[in-house]
Design a protein around this motif. Structure first.
Motif, PDB file in Angstrom:
ATOM      1  N   TRP A   3      37.488  61.958  59.629  1.00  0.00           N
ATOM      2  CA  TRP A   3      37.839  61.461  60.959  1.00  0.00           C
ATOM      3  C   TRP A   3      36.629  61.089  61.818  1.00  0.00           C
ATOM      4  O   TRP A   3      36.748  60.300  62.759  1.00  0.00           O
ATOM      5  CB  TRP A   3      38.670  62.502  61.704  1.00  0.00           C
ATOM      6  CG  TRP A   3      37.957  63.788  62.014  1.00  0.00           C
ATOM      7  CD1 TRP A   3      37.889  64.894  61.232  1.00  0.00           C
ATOM      8  CD2 TRP A   3      37.199  64.080  63.189  1.00  0.00           C
ATOM      9  NE1 TRP A   3      37.142  65.877  61.844  1.00  0.00           N
ATOM     10  CE2 TRP A   3      36.707  65.407  63.050  1.00  0.00           C
ATOM     11  CE3 TRP A   3      36.892  63.371  64.349  1.00  0.00           C
ATOM     12  CZ2 TRP A   3      35.922  66.019  64.022  1.00  0.00           C
ATOM     13  CZ3 TRP A   3      36.116  63.980  65.317  1.00  0.00           C
ATOM     14  CH2 TRP A   3      35.640  65.285  65.159  1.00  0.00           C
ATOM     15  N   ARG A   6      35.241  57.302  63.553  1.00  0.00           N
ATOM     16  CA  ARG A   6      36.344  56.340  63.571  1.00  0.00           C
ATOM     17  C   ARG A   6      36.838  56.111  64.996  1.00  0.00           C
ATOM     18  O   ARG A   6      36.410  56.775  65.929  1.00  0.00           O
ATOM     19  CB  ARG A   6      37.485  56.852  62.674  1.00  0.00           C
ATOM     20  CG  ARG A   6      37.094  56.938  61.205  1.00  0.00           C
ATOM     21  CD  ARG A   6      38.149  57.671  60.421  1.00  0.00           C
ATOM     22  NE  ARG A   6      39.477  57.144  60.715  1.00  0.00           N
ATOM     23  CZ  ARG A   6      40.603  57.855  60.612  1.00  0.00           C
ATOM     24  NH1 ARG A   6      40.548  59.115  60.223  1.00  0.00           N
ATOM     25  NH2 ARG A   6      41.747  57.304  60.892  1.00  0.00           N
ATOM     26  N   THR A 112      41.103  60.920  67.726  1.00  0.00           N
ATOM     27  CA  THR A 112      41.108  60.120  66.500  1.00  0.00           C
ATOM     28  C   THR A 112      42.482  60.134  65.840  1.00  0.00           C
ATOM     29  O   THR A 112      42.978  59.094  65.390  1.00  0.00           O
ATOM     30  CB  THR A 112      40.047  60.644  65.518  1.00  0.00           C
ATOM     31  OG1 THR A 112      38.766  60.637  66.145  1.00  0.00           O
ATOM     32  CG2 THR A 112      39.995  59.789  64.263  1.00  0.00           C
ATOM     33  N   ASP A 116      45.181  57.059  65.103  1.00  0.00           N
ATOM     34  CA  ASP A 116      45.858  56.792  63.821  1.00  0.00           C
ATOM     35  C   ASP A 116      47.350  56.576  64.032  1.00  0.00           C
ATOM     36  O   ASP A 116      47.952  55.662  63.451  1.00  0.00           O
ATOM     37  CB  ASP A 116      45.650  57.956  62.853  1.00  0.00           C
ATOM     38  CG  ASP A 116      44.272  57.956  62.207  1.00  0.00           C
ATOM     39  OD1 ASP A 116      43.566  56.932  62.328  1.00  0.00           O
ATOM     40  OD2 ASP A 116      43.914  58.962  61.587  1.00  0.00           O
ATOM     41  N   ASP A 119      48.062  53.225  65.510  1.00  0.00           N
ATOM     42  CA  ASP A 119      47.927  52.126  64.554  1.00  0.00           C
ATOM     43  C   ASP A 119      49.161  52.002  63.662  1.00  0.00           C
ATOM     44  O   ASP A 119      49.712  50.902  63.477  1.00  0.00           O
ATOM     45  CB  ASP A 119      46.681  52.325  63.690  1.00  0.00           C
ATOM     46  CG  ASP A 119      45.384  52.168  64.477  1.00  0.00           C
ATOM     47  OD1 ASP A 119      45.431  51.608  65.590  1.00  0.00           O
ATOM     48  OD2 ASP A 119      44.335  52.631  63.980  1.00  0.00           O
ATOM     49  N   TRP A 240      53.012  59.067  59.070  1.00  0.00           N
ATOM     50  CA  TRP A 240      51.615  59.005  59.516  1.00  0.00           C
ATOM     51  C   TRP A 240      50.679  59.420  58.377  1.00  0.00           C
ATOM     52  O   TRP A 240      49.652  58.777  58.142  1.00  0.00           O
ATOM     53  CB  TRP A 240      51.409  59.908  60.731  1.00  0.00           C
ATOM     54  CG  TRP A 240      49.980  60.328  60.896  1.00  0.00           C
ATOM     55  CD1 TRP A 240      48.966  59.598  61.451  1.00  0.00           C
ATOM     56  CD2 TRP A 240      49.383  61.532  60.414  1.00  0.00           C
ATOM     57  NE1 TRP A 240      47.783  60.287  61.357  1.00  0.00           N
ATOM     58  CE2 TRP A 240      48.017  61.475  60.729  1.00  0.00           C
ATOM     59  CE3 TRP A 240      49.882  62.665  59.760  1.00  0.00           C
ATOM     60  CZ2 TRP A 240      47.125  62.503  60.408  1.00  0.00           C
ATOM     61  CZ3 TRP A 240      49.010  63.689  59.440  1.00  0.00           C
ATOM     62  CH2 TRP A 240      47.651  63.600  59.760  1.00  0.00           C
ATOM     63  N   THR A 244      47.737  57.256  56.649  1.00  0.00           N
ATOM     64  CA  THR A 244      46.362  57.759  56.671  1.00  0.00           C
ATOM     65  C   THR A 244      45.780  57.801  55.265  1.00  0.00           C
ATOM     66  O   THR A 244      44.602  57.484  55.051  1.00  0.00           O
ATOM     67  CB  THR A 244      46.322  59.162  57.304  1.00  0.00           C
ATOM     68  OG1 THR A 244      46.852  59.099  58.634  1.00  0.00           O
ATOM     69  CG2 THR A 244      44.900  59.695  57.384  1.00  0.00           C
ATOM     70  N   GLN A 247      44.822  54.367  54.109  1.00  0.00           N
ATOM     71  CA  GLN A 247      43.577  53.933  54.719  1.00  0.00           C
ATOM     72  C   GLN A 247      42.362  54.616  54.092  1.00  0.00           C
ATOM     73  O   GLN A 247      41.225  54.277  54.406  1.00  0.00           O
ATOM     74  CB  GLN A 247      43.602  54.220  56.228  1.00  0.00           C
ATOM     75  CG  GLN A 247      44.708  53.516  56.993  1.00  0.00           C
ATOM     76  CD  GLN A 247      44.624  52.007  56.901  1.00  0.00           C
ATOM     77  OE1 GLN A 247      43.549  51.428  57.031  1.00  0.00           O
ATOM     78  NE2 GLN A 247      45.760  51.366  56.656  1.00  0.00           N
TER      79      GLN A 247
END
Length: 315
Positions: A3, A6, A112, A116, A119, A240, A244, A247
């Protein structure tokens, strides 16, 4: 979880260190008929709020909660005399906090994680032709005011649908690790993603319908409905986690941390820890197995359509 370095969300209201809060009566009730949606937490003499009388009070509140009684309503902290829907609560002015990005590591971490969630939900809403309205994360210490009423650290993290804000005293994470044996940053992130899941439910109409419906229900029926709402928020937290991982920010052991958190804060696990036995009709968040199962479903599918706990034959 990777994390550091970012993007961090700017939708942070930092009330820490400002002496915010107070004991005024406010409408609504956390986890009761109207008010915020929270992670259930038992309390005991091992809690972070020192002092004999405070410790005793916290123990009593925890026992009342596990017995299916809303202790905050009994105290009058957030009672409106009968409990109308959250959306009908009389909003009181909230104390504004600092809006600058947090400088401490714990604050930067949750900023952070919030980024996420922004997004992933922005992409999902956009794919359906809609715009995701981002919630605000309020960081506080000990106590604060929300659109749903007065809250303390004992409330645990919660989402208030009235002001569309997520509230958390970051000391909660210390207790999660120490008393509930839930270590790991991904477990902490899961808790926040769960509360953001309630915000998604608010935007999509799930929470308003829930609030309206449970005014006509018995306590047992309302608890059963609440379980479905909470499990959907767990499933959304899994979405989520799925994003994550896509990504490339999920590390070995992270998903196990989240599953362990879901296990330790299941209604049955908390009741066994607090009183040595369980009372299923008082469950309002779901069993450990249910919470694990629905988080895993969201994580494996990444599809909100797989999170329809409201209409599922069984959860």
């Amino acid at each position: 979880m990777e994390w550091r370095g970012r993007r961090q969300s700017s939708n942070i209201e930092d009330r820490r260190g400002g002496g915010f809060g107070g004991g005024m009566r406010m409408p609504g009730g956390f986890g009761g008929r109207g008010g915020g949606f929270r992670i259930p937490m038992g309390r005991s003499s091992g809690g972070r709020m020192g002092g004999g009388s405070i410790v005793t009070l916290v123990i009593v509140l925890g026992i009342l909660w596990m017995a299916g009684i809303n202790p905050l309503q009994l105290l009058g902290s957030m009672s409106d005399g009968g409990g109308g829907p959250a959306g009908s609560a009389i909003e009181r002015p909230n104390v504004a906090g600092r809006t600058a990005p947090p400088r401490d590591e714990a604050g930067q971490f949750v900023a952070t994680v919030l980024a996420d969630t922004e997004d992933v939900w922005s992409r999902i809403f956009a794919a359906n032709g809609e715009t995701y309205q981002k919630p605000t994360l309020v960081l506080f210490e000990n106590q604060t005011q929300s659109g749903c009423g007065f809250a303390s650290a004992a409330t645990g993290p919660f989402y208030c649908p009235v002001d569309r804000k997520v509230y958390i005293d970051l000391a909660f994470y210390d207790e999660l690790r120490r008393r509930f044996e839930v270590p790991g940053d991904f477990a902490q992130a899961y808790v926040l993603a769960h509360e953001v899941g309630h915000h998604v439910q608010n935007l999509t109409g799930i929470l308003p319908r829930f609030e309206a419906a449970r005014q006509r229900m018995s306590e047992t029926e309302a608890n059963a409905y609440s379980v479905r709402v909470e499990l959907q928020a767990d499933c959304y937290a899994g979405i989520w986690a799925h994003d994550t991982e896509q990504q490339g920010f999920v590390e070995a052991g992270d998903i196990d941390e989240a599953l362990n958190a879901a296990t330790q804060i299941g209604d049955d696990a908390i009741q066994k820890r607090m009183q040595g036995y369980v009372v299923p009709e008082t469950f309002n968040h779901g069993t450990s197995e249910q919470r694990r199962s629905w988080f895993r479903r969201g994580y494996q599918s990444g599809d909100p359509q797989q999170c329809d706990t409201i209409n599922a034959d069984r959860v």
